[in-house]
Design a protein around this motif. Structure first.
Motif, PDB file in Angstrom:
ATOM      1  N   LYS A  55      58.897 -35.128 -40.613  1.00  0.00           N
ATOM      2  CA  LYS A  55      59.690 -35.910 -41.552  1.00  0.00           C
ATOM      3  C   LYS A  55      60.568 -34.986 -42.392  1.00  0.00           C
ATOM      4  N   PRO A  56      61.767 -35.419 -42.726  1.00  0.00           N
ATOM      5  CA  PRO A  56      62.390 -36.638 -42.190  1.00  0.00           C
ATOM      6  C   PRO A  56      62.793 -36.456 -40.725  1.00  0.00           C
ATOM      7  N   LEU A  57      62.874 -37.556 -40.042  1.00  0.00           N
ATOM      8  CA  LEU A  57      63.227 -37.508 -38.622  1.00  0.00           C
ATOM      9  C   LEU A  57      64.682 -37.083 -38.428  1.00  0.00           C
ATOM     10  N   GLU A  58      64.932 -36.503 -37.253  1.00  0.00           N
ATOM     11  CA  GLU A  58      66.287 -36.082 -36.891  1.00  0.00           C
ATOM     12  C   GLU A  58      67.151 -37.320 -36.599  1.00  0.00           C
ATOM     13  N   LYS A  59      68.412 -37.175 -36.914  1.00  0.00           N
ATOM     14  CA  LYS A  59      69.351 -38.222 -36.547  1.00  0.00           C
ATOM     15  C   LYS A  59      69.634 -38.156 -35.046  1.00  0.00           C
ATOM     16  N   GLY A  60      69.895 -39.318 -34.468  1.00  0.00           N
ATOM     17  CA  GLY A  60      70.255 -39.361 -33.061  1.00  0.00           C
ATOM     18  C   GLY A  60      69.417 -40.351 -32.264  1.00  0.00           C
ATOM     19  N   ASN A  61      69.504 -40.235 -30.949  1.00  0.00           N
ATOM     20  CA  ASN A  61      68.806 -41.161 -30.065  1.00  0.00           C
ATOM     21  C   ASN A  61      67.387 -40.670 -29.770  1.00  0.00           C
ATOM     22  N   TYR A  62      66.437 -41.613 -29.802  1.00  0.00           N
ATOM     23  CA  TYR A  62      65.037 -41.343 -29.466  1.00  0.00           C
ATOM     24  C   TYR A  62      64.706 -42.126 -28.177  1.00  0.00           C
ATOM     25  N   TYR A  63      64.230 -41.396 -27.207  1.00  0.00           N
ATOM     26  CA  TYR A  63      63.960 -41.995 -25.895  1.00  0.00           C
ATOM     27  C   TYR A  63      62.464 -42.296 -25.771  1.00  0.00           C
ATOM     28  N   ILE A  64      62.164 -43.554 -25.474  1.00  0.00           N
ATOM     29  CA  ILE A  64      60.777 -44.021 -25.428  1.00  0.00           C
ATOM     30  C   ILE A  64      60.431 -44.450 -23.995  1.00  0.00           C
ATOM     31  N   SER A  65      59.298 -43.933 -23.493  1.00  0.00           N
ATOM     32  CA  SER A  65      58.807 -44.297 -22.153  1.00  0.00           C
ATOM     33  C   SER A  65      57.382 -44.801 -22.262  1.00  0.00           C
ATOM     34  N   ILE A  66      57.047 -45.802 -21.443  1.00  0.00           N
ATOM     35  CA  ILE A  66      55.704 -46.392 -21.434  1.00  0.00           C
ATOM     36  C   ILE A  66      55.075 -46.131 -20.068  1.00  0.00           C
ATOM     37  N   PHE A  67      53.843 -45.597 -20.080  1.00  0.00           N
ATOM     38  CA  PHE A  67      53.136 -45.236 -18.850  1.00  0.00           C
ATOM     39  C   PHE A  67      51.789 -45.954 -18.756  1.00  0.00           C
ATOM     40  N   HIS A  68      51.449 -46.335 -17.542  1.00  0.00           N
ATOM     41  CA  HIS A  68      50.076 -46.765 -17.225  1.00  0.00           C
ATOM     42  C   HIS A  68      49.550 -45.795 -16.174  1.00  0.00           C
ATOM     43  N   LYS A  69      48.576 -45.005 -16.584  1.00  0.00           N
ATOM     44  CA  LYS A  69      48.112 -43.891 -15.749  1.00  0.00           C
ATOM     45  C   LYS A  69      49.306 -42.966 -15.511  1.00  0.00           C
ATOM     46  N   ASP A  70      49.599 -42.656 -14.245  1.00  0.00           N
ATOM     47  CA  ASP A  70      50.721 -41.737 -13.987  1.00  0.00           C
ATOM     48  C   ASP A  70      51.984 -42.480 -13.579  1.00  0.00           C
ATOM     49  N   ARG A  71      51.999 -43.795 -13.788  1.00  0.00           N
ATOM     50  CA  ARG A  71      53.162 -44.600 -13.360  1.00  0.00           C
ATOM     51  C   ARG A  71      53.936 -45.076 -14.580  1.00  0.00           C
ATOM     52  N   LYS A  72      55.233 -44.820 -14.540  1.00  0.00           N
ATOM     53  CA  LYS A  72      56.095 -45.241 -15.636  1.00  0.00           C
ATOM     54  C   LYS A  72      56.424 -46.726 -15.500  1.00  0.00           C
ATOM     55  N   LEU A  73      56.068 -47.521 -16.519  1.00  0.00           N
ATOM     56  CA  LEU A  73      56.330 -48.964 -16.470  1.00  0.00           C
ATOM     57  C   LEU A  73      57.762 -49.294 -16.886  1.00  0.00           C
ATOM     58  N   GLY A  74      58.314 -48.502 -17.799  1.00  0.00           N
ATOM     59  CA  GLY A  74      59.666 -48.781 -18.258  1.00  0.00           C
ATOM     60  C   GLY A  74      60.030 -47.875 -19.430  1.00  0.00           C
ATOM     61  N   SER A  75      61.230 -48.092 -19.960  1.00  0.00           N
ATOM     62  CA  SER A  75      61.700 -47.239 -21.071  1.00  0.00           C
ATOM     63  C   SER A  75      62.723 -47.988 -21.914  1.00  0.00           C
ATOM     64  N   THR A  76      62.950 -47.454 -23.064  1.00  0.00           N
ATOM     65  CA  THR A  76      63.973 -47.968 -23.961  1.00  0.00           C
ATOM     66  C   THR A  76      64.393 -46.835 -24.894  1.00  0.00           C
ATOM     67  N   GLN A  77      65.241 -47.128 -25.882  1.00  0.00           N
ATOM     68  CA  GLN A  77      65.665 -46.085 -26.819  1.00  0.00           C
ATOM     69  C   GLN A  77      66.038 -46.730 -28.161  1.00  0.00           C
ATOM     70  N   VAL A  78      66.035 -45.895 -29.200  1.00  0.00           N
ATOM     71  CA  VAL A  78      66.422 -46.352 -30.525  1.00  0.00           C
ATOM     72  C   VAL A  78      67.280 -45.259 -31.151  1.00  0.00           C
ATOM     73  N   ASN A  79      68.296 -45.689 -31.873  1.00  0.00           N
ATOM     74  CA  ASN A  79      69.184 -44.738 -32.531  1.00  0.00           C
ATOM     75  C   ASN A  79      68.953 -44.753 -34.030  1.00  0.00           C
ATOM     76  N   LEU A  80      68.691 -43.576 -34.562  1.00  0.00           N
ATOM     77  CA  LEU A  80      68.521 -43.421 -36.005  1.00  0.00           C
ATOM     78  C   LEU A  80      69.707 -42.629 -36.561  1.00  0.00           C
ATOM     79  N   ASN A  81      70.296 -43.153 -37.625  1.00  0.00           N
ATOM     80  CA  ASN A  81      71.498 -42.494 -38.162  1.00  0.00           C
ATOM     81  C   ASN A  81      71.241 -41.943 -39.568  1.00  0.00           C
TER      82      ASN A  81
END
Length: 294
Positions: free
Chosen positions: A268-294
């Motif tokens: 903290k405080p967090l860096e400005k910019g895009n944060y990339y989020i990935s969701i995994f079940h075991k070793d398999r990636k279920l999906g992803s998204t992102q959020v931008n903090l300014n």
């Protein structure tokens, strides 16, 4: 004219001797020719017998048989025929001898007729067995191919079932939140955000085994560092560094899951910019998204 009786007798004797010599000469010549013809006949007969014996020996080599008993009998017959031929070649031509060998030749022919007939019958049986064996092998190969096809189809079906049984998720979302008087409040300001909320929906799947499921969240900041690093977990040869772990009780129905990931004090405080989020079940990636903090 006076004739001398003694001279007449001499002439008669001489005449008789001349006639006798002539008759004897003719008889001897005739007998010689007869003997020569007879000897020639015997020689021809001997050659004929030798020729038949030789042909008979050659005929044994033309017979191919896998039956041990018949094969042994044919070898014995061939050996006896060769001995007879060898004996005939070294003996002089004589009517009694030729008669004896002709009888042996006749006996060989009778025995060979039976042996060859038996050999032919066995060969026919073997051919039938070979045909049956080929048909059986063909059916076996056909069955093996069918079995192989079924095995492959089962493998494909199992893979399809396994694939169909995999957990799937959708509607991946992420938002930044700050704490305001003890309550969460949405914010997109990097300096205020303390928590990133990650939400997704587990789809309905009747093929999936119900029960507790482990989910891992990985959040990577603009500098490519994992936020709220909780360590790593290995899946075979793969290693995952994660930001949060959540255990969800899945009952094959639709489940909405939301997970709060709190930033560490030193982040903290967090860096400005895009944060990339990935969701995994075991070793398999279920999906992803992102959020931008300014």
């Amino acid at each position: 004219m006076i004739v001398n009786p003694q001279l007449l007798n001499y002439r008669l004797i001489i005449g008789s001797l001349i006639i006798a010599v002539a008759v004897l000469t003719v008889y001897s010549f005739t007998s010689y020719k007869s003997i020569a013809r007879h000897q020639q006949f015997l020689e021809q007969e001997k050659k004929l017998v030798e020729s038949e014996l030789s042909q008979m020996i050659a005929s044994y080599d033309d017979v191919s048989i896998s039956n041990n008993l018949i094969s042994t009998q044919l070898e014995d017959a061939k050996r006896a025929t060769k001995l007879t031929l060898d004996s005939l070649r070294i003996l002089r031509s004589d009517l009694s001898i030729l008669s004896k060998f002709k009888q042996q030749l006749f006996n060989f022919k009778l025995k060979n007729k039976t042996l060859f007939k038996t050999a032919d019958s066995l060969n026919e049986v073997n051919k039938d067995l070979e045909r049956e064996k080929l048909l059986a092998n063909s059916e076996l190969i056909k069955q093996q191919l069918e079995n192989s096809t079924l095995v492959q189809e089962n493998k494909n079906l199992n893979k399809t079932l396994e694939k169909g049984a995999l957990l799937t998720a959708n509607s991946f979302k992420a938002k930044g939140f700050e704490t305001f008087f003890g309550n969460k409040r949405f914010s997109s300001k990097a300096k205020r955000v303390e928590t990133i909320e990650v939400c997704f929906i587990l789809a309905e799947n009747s093929l999936t085994e119900a029960g507790a499921k482990d989910f891992y969240i990985q959040i990577v900041n603009p500098k490519n560092n994992v936020v709220a690093d909780k360590g790593s977990i290995s899946f075979g040869e793969s290693t995952l560094i994660y930001s949060a772990k959540e255990i969800v009780n899945y009952n094959n129905n639709v489940v909405e899951v939301c997970i709060d990931v709190d930033a560490d004090i030193n982040e903290k405080p967090l860096e400005k910019g895009n944060y990339y989020i990935s969701i995994f079940h075991k070793d398999r990636k279920l999906g992803s998204t992102q959020v931008n903090l300014n």
